[in-house]
Design an enzyme around this catalytic site. Structure first.
Site, short mmCIF file in Angstrom:
data_model
loop_
_atom_site.label_atom_id
_atom_site.label_comp_id
_atom_site.label_asym_id
_atom_site.label_seq_id
_atom_site.Cartn_x
_atom_site.Cartn_y
_atom_site.Cartn_z
N SER A 119 46.88 37.41 35.75
CA SER A 119 47.27 36.95 37.08
C SER A 119 47.49 35.45 37.05
O SER A 119 46.57 34.68 36.76
CB SER A 119 46.18 37.30 38.10
OG SER A 119 46.01 38.70 38.19
N GLU B 182 46.41 30.00 38.57
CA GLU B 182 45.05 30.28 38.10
C GLU B 182 44.82 29.68 36.73
O GLU B 182 43.75 29.12 36.47
CB GLU B 182 44.82 31.80 38.09
CG GLU B 182 43.39 32.20 37.88
CD GLU B 182 43.20 33.69 38.11
OE1 GLU B 182 42.69 34.36 37.20
OE2 GLU B 182 43.56 34.18 39.20
N ARG C 93 37.30 31.43 41.82
CA ARG C 93 38.00 30.94 40.63
C ARG C 93 37.73 29.44 40.42
O ARG C 93 38.61 28.68 40.03
CB ARG C 93 39.51 31.20 40.72
CG ARG C 93 39.88 32.67 40.87
CD ARG C 93 39.46 33.50 39.67
NE ARG C 93 39.79 34.89 39.91
CZ ARG C 93 38.97 35.76 40.51
NH1 ARG C 93 37.77 35.38 40.91
NH2 ARG C 93 39.34 37.01 40.68
#
Length: 343
Positions: free
Chosen positions: A242, A339, A169
């Site tokens: 998420s 995130e 990520r």
């Protein structure tokens, strides 16, 4: 500046332009249809010394306040292919193409490689920024290069996969958020790439569909069914997917945690010295699955998903996320990180 290439508005509410449906106003909103007009837009005196926020579908952002700068949306939406040989090609997609539309396009043209990333929300321009991933596959597995406008050099540049400096990520675009504006991505895809079906749930979903010899389109169907069942749809219950990344801990810490909590899910990571833990499991064990505080909450079906039940402000959603982080840190000694980009 060509008015057919870009449209600029003032004092715009961004509520419909982020999937958490948070109300926040932008001082300026520019919608760009032709990336060739980008240099002139950024050179406009109105935007001198103002911060810049590039916004796609707003599926990976939490707005906690008004944005006193320029919000830029790149709307170019072309997809094309350049054959490499009889089996593979470079598939090019403008930043404004919806990611799942690109997945559908590649499957319709017989290519494999990104079917496990089906139904991930957002646009192609956002995909390399956090190196999107799901069900055992990451964008970096197939990405060949990225076209971007380099604000430091004031020109269009091409970054190779290595220059993108991908991580979990993570990417150079995330590490240098004020430098690059992604305008196009190119993926190297094959018609005969091996399917990746060993991630939990995919095999069971294919079996439920009675598919014994799946192709890439079948895998995409299985992934879409899994995602729709596990994750609330933003159009029904506003969310940003998420919200927390799965944390990475060193091997010694992982061994201590799994000894104390034998049911704790964990996996090997690309970094041989660290183990990946399930943020969703940690959050659920901390008692937050289905939790609600006013209109800010955690989804009842998936503890990773921060949701807006109506009129939660960005500040209220961030406060809940920080409360979750603090409890997980207190209970497990593990730091979980958001995130999405928090403005």
């Amino acid at each position: 500046m060509r008015t057919d290439a870009v449209r600029v508005e003032q004092n715009v509410d961004l509520r419909t332009l982020n999937t958490l449906r948070v109300s926040a106003r932008a001082r300026y909103l520019a919608q760009l249809r032709d990336v060739d007009a980008l240099p002139d837009l950024l050179a406009d005196d109105r935007f001198a010394n103002l911060p810049l926020l590039v916004l796609g579908e707003g599926s990976n952002v939490l707005l906690t306040r008004n944005f006193e700068g320029l919000v830029l949306r790149v709307l170019a939406q072309r997809i094309s292919e350049t054959p490499i040989d009889s089996d593979s090609a470079l598939v090019c997609a403008d930043a404004g193409v919806r990611w799942d539309d690109l997945v559908t396009w590649t499957l319709a043209h017989g290519y494999c490689g990104i079917e496990n990333l089906a139904l991930i929300p957002g646009l192609c321009g956002a995909a390399p920024i956090q190196n999107i991933g799901a069900y055992g596959v990451e964008l970096s597995d197939t990405l060949h290069e990225v076209d971007a406008f380099d604000r430091r050099l004031c020109k269009q540049v091409i970054l190779s996969r290595a220059e993108c400096r991908f991580g979990y990520r993570d990417s150079v675009f995330k590490r240098e958020p004020d430098r690059y504006i992604v305008t196009e991505i190119r993926l190297r895809l094959s018609r005969s790439a091996a399917l990746k079906m060993d991630y939990a749930g995919i095999g069971e979903e294919l079996a439920a569909l009675d598919i014994a010899a799946p192709n890439a389109a079948d895998v995409a169907t299985a992934v879409r069914r899994l995602r729709r069942r596990k994750l609330p749809q933003p159009s029904i219950l506003p969310n940003a997917g998420s919200f927390f990344k799965n944390p990475l801990v060193d091997i010694t810490r992982a061994e201590a945690l799994t000894a104390a909590y034998p049911a704790m899910p964990h996996w090997k990571s690309a970094d041989a010295e660290r183990i990946k833990l399930s943020a969703g499991w940690l959050i659920e064990q901390a008692g937050f699955k289905g939790f609600r505080e006013g209109d800010a909450g955690i989804a009842s079906g998936h503890a990773l998903v921060l949701v807006n039940h109506g009129n939660a402000t960005g500040a209220q959603l961030l406060a809940l996320a920080q409360r979750v982080q603090a409890k997980v840190q207190q209970q497990f000694g593990v730091t979980i990180e958001p995130e999405p980009v928090v403005i």
